[in-house]
Each structure stands twice: as structure tokens, then as C-alpha cells.
Design an enzyme around this catalytic site. Sequence first.
Site, PDB file in Angstrom:
ATOM      1  N   GLU A 187       0.843  -1.193   0.000  1.00 35.60           N
ATOM      2  CA  GLU A 187       0.000   0.000   0.000  1.00 35.60           C
ATOM      3  C   GLU A 187       0.880   1.246   0.000  1.00 35.60           C
ATOM      4  O   GLU A 187       1.883   1.314   0.721  1.00 35.60           O
ATOM      5  CB  GLU A 187      -0.875  -0.041   1.257  1.00 35.60           C
ATOM      6  CG  GLU A 187      -1.669   1.208   1.550  1.00 35.60           C
ATOM      7  CD  GLU A 187      -2.289   1.175   2.930  1.00 35.60           C
ATOM      8  OE1 GLU A 187      -3.121   2.071   3.211  1.00 35.60           O
ATOM      9  OE2 GLU A 187      -1.943   0.284   3.737  1.00 35.60           O
ATOM     10  N   TRP A 188       0.523   2.230  -0.795  1.00 37.58           N
ATOM     11  CA  TRP A 188       1.247   3.502  -0.819  1.00 37.58           C
ATOM     12  C   TRP A 188       0.722   4.403   0.300  1.00 37.58           C
ATOM     13  O   TRP A 188      -0.494   4.574   0.443  1.00 37.58           O
ATOM     14  CB  TRP A 188       1.079   4.198  -2.166  1.00 37.58           C
ATOM     15  CG  TRP A 188       1.776   5.523  -2.236  1.00 37.58           C
ATOM     16  CD1 TRP A 188       1.245   6.755  -1.945  1.00 37.58           C
ATOM     17  CD2 TRP A 188       3.143   5.742  -2.590  1.00 37.58           C
ATOM     18  NE1 TRP A 188       2.190   7.732  -2.102  1.00 37.58           N
ATOM     19  CE2 TRP A 188       3.369   7.141  -2.501  1.00 37.58           C
ATOM     20  CE3 TRP A 188       4.188   4.911  -2.985  1.00 37.58           C
ATOM     21  CZ2 TRP A 188       4.609   7.711  -2.801  1.00 37.58           C
ATOM     22  CZ3 TRP A 188       5.416   5.474  -3.273  1.00 37.58           C
ATOM     23  CH2 TRP A 188       5.619   6.867  -3.178  1.00 37.58           C
ATOM     24  N   ASP A 200      14.273  -3.144  14.064  1.00 35.38           N
ATOM     25  CA  ASP A 200      15.161  -2.261  13.284  1.00 35.38           C
ATOM     26  C   ASP A 200      14.581  -0.847  13.317  1.00 35.38           C
ATOM     27  O   ASP A 200      14.411  -0.197  12.291  1.00 35.38           O
ATOM     28  CB  ASP A 200      15.287  -2.772  11.844  1.00 35.38           C
ATOM     29  CG  ASP A 200      16.403  -2.077  11.065  1.00 35.38           C
ATOM     30  OD1 ASP A 200      17.188  -1.326  11.678  1.00 35.38           O
ATOM     31  OD2 ASP A 200      16.477  -2.272   9.833  1.00 35.38           O
TER      32      ASP A 200
END
Length: 288
Positions: free
Chosen positions: A93-94, A196
Site C-alpha cells: 500500500e502507498w 530495526d
Amino acid sequence: MAINNELLRHLEKELNATISKAGPVGGGSISHVYCLHTAKEKYLLKLNNKGAFPGMFKAEAEGLDIIKSTNSIHVPTVILQDNFESDSLLVLEWIETKRPNPQSSALLGEELAQMHRNTSANFGEVADNYMGSLKQGNRSHPTWAAFFIEERLKPMVELAINKHLINNTYIQNFEKLYKQLPGLFQEEPPSLIHGDLWSGNYLISVDNNPYLIDPAVSYGHREFDIAMTTLFGGFSNEFYEAYNHHSPLAKGWQQRLDLWNLYPLLVHLNLFGSGYLAQVRDCLTQFI
């Protein structure tokens, strides 16, 4: 790594949409990243060589889905994870983004605290994945000390030895640390951690919601995530205040940041060379 016509046709078939534009996006240090434009949607495409990084995008997709399943903090929806010829690809998804503000930073701290409340019987407990471009193991261990030593420090120290990046003094000092580690912190139940969590791995959407991206998940000690937020900056006071309000950290957590950051610093040492050796030395000598 260019997007050729065959790959475009494959993506159009899988997305059931015509791609009108595929433009490069900055920020990808391991993979090539593109924005795919269709008539109705935009998507983020990540590409790399499937032989160079086997299973990387599968692990990333699984990590995103694990975080999403907690209903605690947003992640981009995984649209497609696939291989095509020599490429591995991930379509997400953008997310339209904006700069963080005090409100969104505080919400990031609150929602990270919520995510960390998701627990497991043991540390590790997920499939092996990647930290950057290096593989990391997530075998199950009953304590964080055992997990951190066996799955995080020892593999990176061994790799640094093989690369001739550290000498016998460092090796002996890490052996001292392994013996002392259980007494240096307070054990907690395993928490789902991002793994991370530097500033490049969160986004703030235009509607002010925090999103986590590029996870290296495991069930670990939540101080590990907090420590990584301090390694390269990019997190505000509002973030830390909100996190501690909703899930207070154990006394002395600030003094243990360098302890947990030994792992990402070793990763950077192995990836980028001896420029990180002094930071590894300084962190290590504090705790032996």
C-alpha cells in the site's frame, strides 16, 4: 534494476490494473523502490535479486502481517509478494506522508507501547528474517540474555572475525560480556519488537497516523527497540514521554541503551567496515 515490459505486464496481471507510470522512489539502500501509478491507486514496489537475498521479502511481508495482527499500530498493507524471473518483488500500500509533529510523535510512542504488550512464551518465536541485508536467526530461547547472545551478538561477532574486522581483544571482551549479561538488566516477558526501529523505518501519514515499515521482528526485550531509536536520532521527546507514560521502562534503561545497540553497530560494522569499530569498542567496554 529497471522495470522491463515483461515485469510490468506481470504486475498488471497480478494487480488487475493498468500501470500508467512507474517512477523511482528514493530511500532504498538494499532494494530498488518504485511508485506504481494506476487509475485508482498508487502502490510501492520493492525489487531485488532473489538469489542475492533469498526470502527477504517473504520475511518482510510476514513481519508486517504480524504487526498488523496486533491492531496496535499501522503498517502498509501487503498487496503482493512474488518472484518473477530473477527478481523478488514486494508490492505494498502507498502511504502519503508528512513530517512528524508533537502529536504524531506522541501517538507513535503510545502505539509502540501497545505493540510491545503482545507477548509469547519464549524469545525469538518467529521465522528467521533479515537485519538490513544480513540474515538473522530467531530460534526460541527462554531468556532474553540467551537470545541476545546466541541469535544476535555471536553471529555478528563471528562474521566480524571472518571479515578480519576485530582482533583477539574484542573477542575476549565479548566473551566477558556474555558471562556478565544476565546481571546487567531486568528480564521481562518477551515483547513483539520491530527489531530495526531507526528513524527511516517509521512514517507519519497525512492523517497523522504513525506507520512502521521494514520490520525485523522477533519477540524480544522492548528496551532493544527503544535503544535503536537513539542510535541515529529522529525521535522526539514526545515519543519517549508517551511511551514511558503508557508502558514505563525499568529503572536505568538509559544506561543500557549502548548495551542493546551493540547488535546494530555490529551489523553496520559487518556491512560498512571499520568506521563503526570505535563505536562498538566504546559500547562494549562500558559493560565489562
